[in-house]
Design an enzyme around this catalytic site. Structure first.
Site, mmCIF file in Angstrom:
data_model
loop_
_atom_site.group_PDB
_atom_site.id
_atom_site.type_symbol
_atom_site.label_atom_id
_atom_site.label_comp_id
_atom_site.label_asym_id
_atom_site.label_seq_id
_atom_site.Cartn_x
_atom_site.Cartn_y
_atom_site.Cartn_z
ATOM 1 N N GLU A 124 0.826 -1.198 0.000
ATOM 2 C CA GLU A 124 0.000 0.000 0.000
ATOM 3 C C GLU A 124 0.867 1.257 0.000
ATOM 4 O O GLU A 124 1.926 1.305 0.617
ATOM 5 C CB GLU A 124 -0.914 -0.007 1.225
ATOM 6 C CG GLU A 124 -1.901 -1.157 1.159
ATOM 7 C CD GLU A 124 -2.978 -1.103 2.224
ATOM 8 O OE1 GLU A 124 -4.153 -1.235 1.870
ATOM 9 O OE2 GLU A 124 -2.649 -0.924 3.408
ATOM 10 N N CYS A 137 3.471 8.572 1.100
ATOM 11 C CA CYS A 137 3.989 7.643 2.099
ATOM 12 C C CYS A 137 4.247 6.307 1.404
ATOM 13 O O CYS A 137 3.330 5.652 0.923
ATOM 14 C CB CYS A 137 2.946 7.516 3.215
ATOM 15 S SG CYS A 137 3.433 6.368 4.489
ATOM 16 N N CYS A 144 6.538 -6.870 7.648
ATOM 17 C CA CYS A 144 7.657 -6.347 8.440
ATOM 18 C C CYS A 144 8.164 -7.463 9.344
ATOM 19 O O CYS A 144 7.374 -8.249 9.863
ATOM 20 C CB CYS A 144 7.169 -5.167 9.293
ATOM 21 S SG CYS A 144 8.503 -4.259 10.083
ATOM 22 N N CYS A 148 6.170 -4.402 16.361
ATOM 23 C CA CYS A 148 5.758 -3.349 17.301
ATOM 24 C C CYS A 148 4.288 -3.619 17.641
ATOM 25 O O CYS A 148 3.472 -3.853 16.737
ATOM 26 C CB CYS A 148 5.945 -1.978 16.669
ATOM 27 S SG CYS A 148 7.645 -1.741 16.106
ATOM 28 N N CYS A 151 1.199 -1.715 16.010
ATOM 29 C CA CYS A 151 1.224 -1.478 14.556
ATOM 30 C C CYS A 151 0.581 -2.632 13.794
ATOM 31 O O CYS A 151 0.927 -3.799 14.005
ATOM 32 C CB CYS A 151 2.679 -1.302 14.101
ATOM 33 S SG CYS A 151 2.844 -1.174 12.314
ATOM 34 N N SER A 262 11.080 6.321 15.276
ATOM 35 C CA SER A 262 9.865 5.887 15.982
ATOM 36 C C SER A 262 10.242 5.607 17.428
ATOM 37 O O SER A 262 10.643 4.496 17.773
ATOM 38 C CB SER A 262 9.323 4.617 15.333
ATOM 39 O OG SER A 262 8.879 4.910 14.043
ATOM 40 N N CYS A 382 -1.364 6.169 9.771
ATOM 41 C CA CYS A 382 -0.127 5.538 10.234
ATOM 42 C C CYS A 382 -0.409 4.221 10.920
ATOM 43 O O CYS A 382 -1.258 4.139 11.801
ATOM 44 C CB CYS A 382 0.558 6.399 11.297
ATOM 45 S SG CYS A 382 1.081 7.959 10.728
HETATM 46 N N1 SAH Z 1 8.908 0.886 10.082
HETATM 47 C C1 SAH Z 1 9.194 2.250 10.136
HETATM 48 C C2 SAH Z 1 8.343 3.096 9.204
HETATM 49 C C3 SAH Z 1 6.861 2.790 9.095
HETATM 50 S S1 SAH Z 1 5.746 3.156 10.383
HETATM 51 C C4 SAH Z 1 9.078 2.755 11.543
HETATM 52 O O1 SAH Z 1 8.585 2.022 12.409
HETATM 53 O O2 SAH Z 1 9.508 3.872 11.791
HETATM 54 C C5 SAH Z 1 5.386 4.910 10.375
HETATM 55 C C6 SAH Z 1 5.042 5.436 11.786
HETATM 56 O O3 SAH Z 1 3.710 5.063 12.224
HETATM 57 C C7 SAH Z 1 5.976 4.891 12.838
HETATM 58 O O4 SAH Z 1 6.373 5.895 13.725
HETATM 59 C C8 SAH Z 1 5.099 3.886 13.548
HETATM 60 O O5 SAH Z 1 5.590 3.578 14.811
HETATM 61 C C9 SAH Z 1 3.776 4.577 13.550
HETATM 62 N N2 SAH Z 1 2.635 3.699 13.834
HETATM 63 C C10 SAH Z 1 2.570 2.365 13.673
HETATM 64 N N3 SAH Z 1 1.341 1.911 14.047
HETATM 65 C C11 SAH Z 1 0.629 2.982 14.436
HETATM 66 C C12 SAH Z 1 -0.725 3.163 14.882
HETATM 67 N N4 SAH Z 1 -1.564 2.140 14.969
HETATM 68 N N5 SAH Z 1 -1.126 4.405 15.185
HETATM 69 C C13 SAH Z 1 -0.285 5.460 15.030
HETATM 70 N N6 SAH Z 1 0.987 5.356 14.591
HETATM 71 C C14 SAH Z 1 1.449 4.131 14.297
HETATM 72 FE FE1 SF4 Z 2 7.456 -2.555 11.363
HETATM 73 FE FE2 SF4 Z 2 7.462 0.134 11.706
HETATM 74 FE FE3 SF4 Z 2 5.231 -1.314 12.160
HETATM 75 FE FE4 SF4 Z 2 7.294 -1.521 13.827
HETATM 76 S S1 SF4 Z 2 6.059 0.332 13.438
HETATM 77 S S2 SF4 Z 2 6.086 -3.235 13.006
HETATM 78 S S3 SF4 Z 2 9.014 -1.341 12.424
HETATM 79 S S4 SF4 Z 2 6.271 -1.054 10.182
#
Ligand code: SAH
Ligand code: SF4
Length: 410
Positions: A124, A137, A144, A148, A151, A262, A382
Site C-alpha cells: 500500500e 507515504c 515487516c 511493534c 502497529c 519511531s 499511520c
Molecule cells: N517501520 C518504520 C516506518 C513505518 S511506520 C518505523 O517504524 O519507523 C510509520 C510510523 O507510524 C511509525 O512511527 C510507527 O511507529 C507509527 N505507527 C505504527 N502503528 C501505528 C498506529 N496504529 N497508530 C499510530 N501510529 C502508528
Molecule cells: Fe514494522 Fe514500523 Fe510497524 Fe514496527 S512500526 S512493526 S518497524 S512497520
C-alpha cells in the site's frame, strides 16, 4: 557480526532468493542506477561510445516525462525502441485498488511479482494532500520482520523486501494518477514545475522497516532526488526507522535525507515491549546515533515520532523524561494519536492528555505538532497498512533476518 542463528547454507540461500523479485522475463530499467543501466545496454549490444548518451535519454523519458511505454520515447529511433522493447520492461505495476478518503487522502494497493513461487505480493502507498504540500507515504517491504505491538503492519510477517524499482514505482504511479507528469500522449507538452507538483514530499513510513532493506531504499531515494530526473529535494524526503542503529549513520552519509525515529517510549522496559527492536538497540545507543547523525543541525532536525497510547506512555512524567533524553539533539517531536485497528489492544490517549503532553514539550523548547490522523476511513492512517499476502515459513524468516542483520555493517 557473527550470525548466531543456526542455519544451513541451503536455508540461507533459499531465503536470499526471497529477497529478489521473480526473475521477470525482462529486467525493468526502472530503479537501475545509471551505471547498471549502462551495463544492461552494453549487454543488449549497444556500442560503448553511445551508452552515456542513451542512458541520459532513457533517464529523461523515465523520470522527467514519466513514460511507461517505449513507444512514447519519441526522439529515439524506431530500431532502438524495438531493441529496448525486446530486452527490457518499464511498465507500471498493476493497481489493484485505489481508494479516496473523505479528507482527500488516497491509497493505492499495488501488485508486484511474488519473488519466487507463489502469488504476487501487494503493498500500500498513501498520498496525503495538505495546505502547500503533498506527501507520499511509500512502503519498503511487504510486511515487516519487526513486531511493534501497536502497529497493524507488524501483525503481517515479512514476505519480502521490495526492489529499488518497486519502491520507485510507487512514486511513479502516484505521479501518474495525480497528473504530475506531462500527459504521455503529448511528450512534448510542458513539464509540471516543481512548485506545482502534487507530490512535493516523500516519507518512507509505509509498510516495513526501510533500514532492513537499506540498499534498495538507498538506490530508490537517490533516483528520486536526482536533479536530472524526479528531482525531489533531499530535505523533503524523510526516512522513518524503528531504530536499526547500524544503518542510521549510513542513511545520513550515503543518502543524506531527513531522519525520523519511531521512539514511542522513554524507558527501555516499556520500549522493549512497544518497539521490540529496542532489546537489540536500546535507547542510549539509539539516541547516541541521532546525536551523531551526519548533517543534523537546527535547520535539519530529527523528527521523533511518539504514538499516544492511553495510560501507557502519555503521562507528564513521560513528557519530562522525553525532554531530558533529547537534550542536545536538534529535534522536533511528532505526536501521533494512536490509530486503532481491529484486534489491537491499545486505545488512543484522550485529546486533553495529548494537548497537555504537547504543551509541556513545547514549553521546553521543542516543536511538538500533533499529527492529524488522515485517511482513517480507508485504513490509510499511520500503522494501519497491511496487505493480504502469503506468509513466510519460520525458518525462512529467521534466515532472512540473520542475513539482513549480518549484511549491514555491524
Ligand atoms: N517501520 C518504520 C516506518 C513505518 S511506520 C518505523 O517504524 O519507523 C510509520 C510510523 O507510524 C511509525 O512511527 C510507527 O511507529 C507509527 N505507527 C505504527 N502503528 C501505528 C498506529 N496504529 N497508530 C499510530 N501510529 C502508528
Ligand atoms: Fe514494522 Fe514500523 Fe510497524 Fe514496527 S512500526 S512493526 S518497524 S512497520
Amino acid at each position: 557480526m557473527a550470525v548466531s542463528l543456526d542455519l544451513t547454507n541451503k536455508e540461507i540461500r533459499k531465503s536470499l532468493d526471497i529477497l529478489k523479485p521473480a526473475s521477470a522475463q525482462k529486467p525493468s530499467l526502472v530503479g537501475m542506477s545509471r551505471k547498471e543501466m549502462g551495463e544492461a545496454l552494453h549487454v543488449a549490444g549497444i556500442a560503448d561510445k553511445q551508452i552515456k548518451m542513451r542512458v541520459s535519454q532513457i533517464w529523461h523519458w523515465l523520470y522527467v516525462r514519466g513514460i511507461s511505454d517505449f513507444a512514447n520515447m519519441k526522439n529515439l529511433s524506431k530500431d532502438f525502441r524495438a531493441l529496448l522493447e525486446d530486452k527490457f520492461d518499464i511498465a507500471r505495476p498493476k493497481i489493484v485498488e485505489e481508494q479516496i478518503s473523505n479528507d482527500g487522502t488516497r491509497k493505492w494497493l499495488m501488485q508486484f511479482p511474488s519473488g519466487g513461487a507463489g502469488k504476487p505480493v501487494e503493498v500500500e502507498t498513501v498520498y496525503i494532500p495538505e495546505e502547500g504540500r503533498g506527501t507520499l507515504c511509500i512502503s519498503s517491504q511487504v510486511g515487516c520482520t519487526l513486531t511493534c505491538t501497536f502497529c497493524h503492519t507488524g501483525t503481517q510477517k515479512l514476505v519480502r523486501n521490495l526492489t529499488a524499482g518497486e519502491i520507485l514505482a510507487q512514486l511513479l504511479v502516484a505521479r501518474d494518477r495525480l497528473g504530475d507528469f506531462p500527459h504521455s500522449d503529448t511528450p512534448q507538452g510542458a513539464i509540471v514545475p516543481n512548485e506545482g507538483r502534487k507530490v512535493s514530499n516523500i516519507v518512507m513510513m509505509g509498510m516495513g522497516e526501510p533500514l532492513y532493506n537499506f540498499d534498495h531504499v538507498k538506490q530508490a531515494l537517490l533516483i528520486a532526488i536526482d536533479g536530472d530526473g524526479l528531482s525531489l529535494s533531499r530535505r523533503r524526503v524523510t526516512l522513518s526507522t524503528s531504530g536499526v542503529v547500524p544503518n542510521i549513520t549510513r542513511t545520513g552519509e550515503e543518502i543524506g535525507v531527513m531522519l525520523a525515529i519511531s521512539l514511542h517510549a522513554v524507558r527501555d522496559e516499556l520500549r522493549d515491549v512497544l518497539v521490540p527492536i529496542n532489546k537489540k538497540y536500546p535507547l542510549k545507543e539509539l539516541l547516541d546515533s541521532c546525536r551523531n547523525y551526519p548533517g543534523v543541525n537546527n535547520a535539519r532536525r530529527i523528527t521523533f515520532e511518539y504514538v499516544m497510547l492511553k495510560g501507557i506512555n502519555d503521562s507528564l512524567e513521560d513528557a519530562k523524561e522525553l525532554v531530558r533524553l533529547l537534550k542536545g539533539i536538534p529535534a522536533k517531536i511528532n505526536l501521533i494519536p494512536f490509530n486503532p485497528w481491529e484486534g489491537s489492544d491499545y486505545e488512543c490517549s484522550d485529546w486533553d492528555t495529548i494537548e497537555k503532553f504537547a504543551d509541556f514539550i513545547n514549553a521546553n523548547g521543542y516543536a511538538s505538532p500533533i499529527r492529524t490522523p488522515r485517511g482513517r476511513d480507508i485504513m490509510a492512517a499511520c500503522g494501519q497498512l497491511k496487505s493480504e499476502s502469503e506468509r513466510m515459513k519460520k525458518t525462512e524468516r529467521l534466515a532472512l533476518e540473520a542475513i539482513m542483520i549480518a549484511g549491514h555493517g555491524e
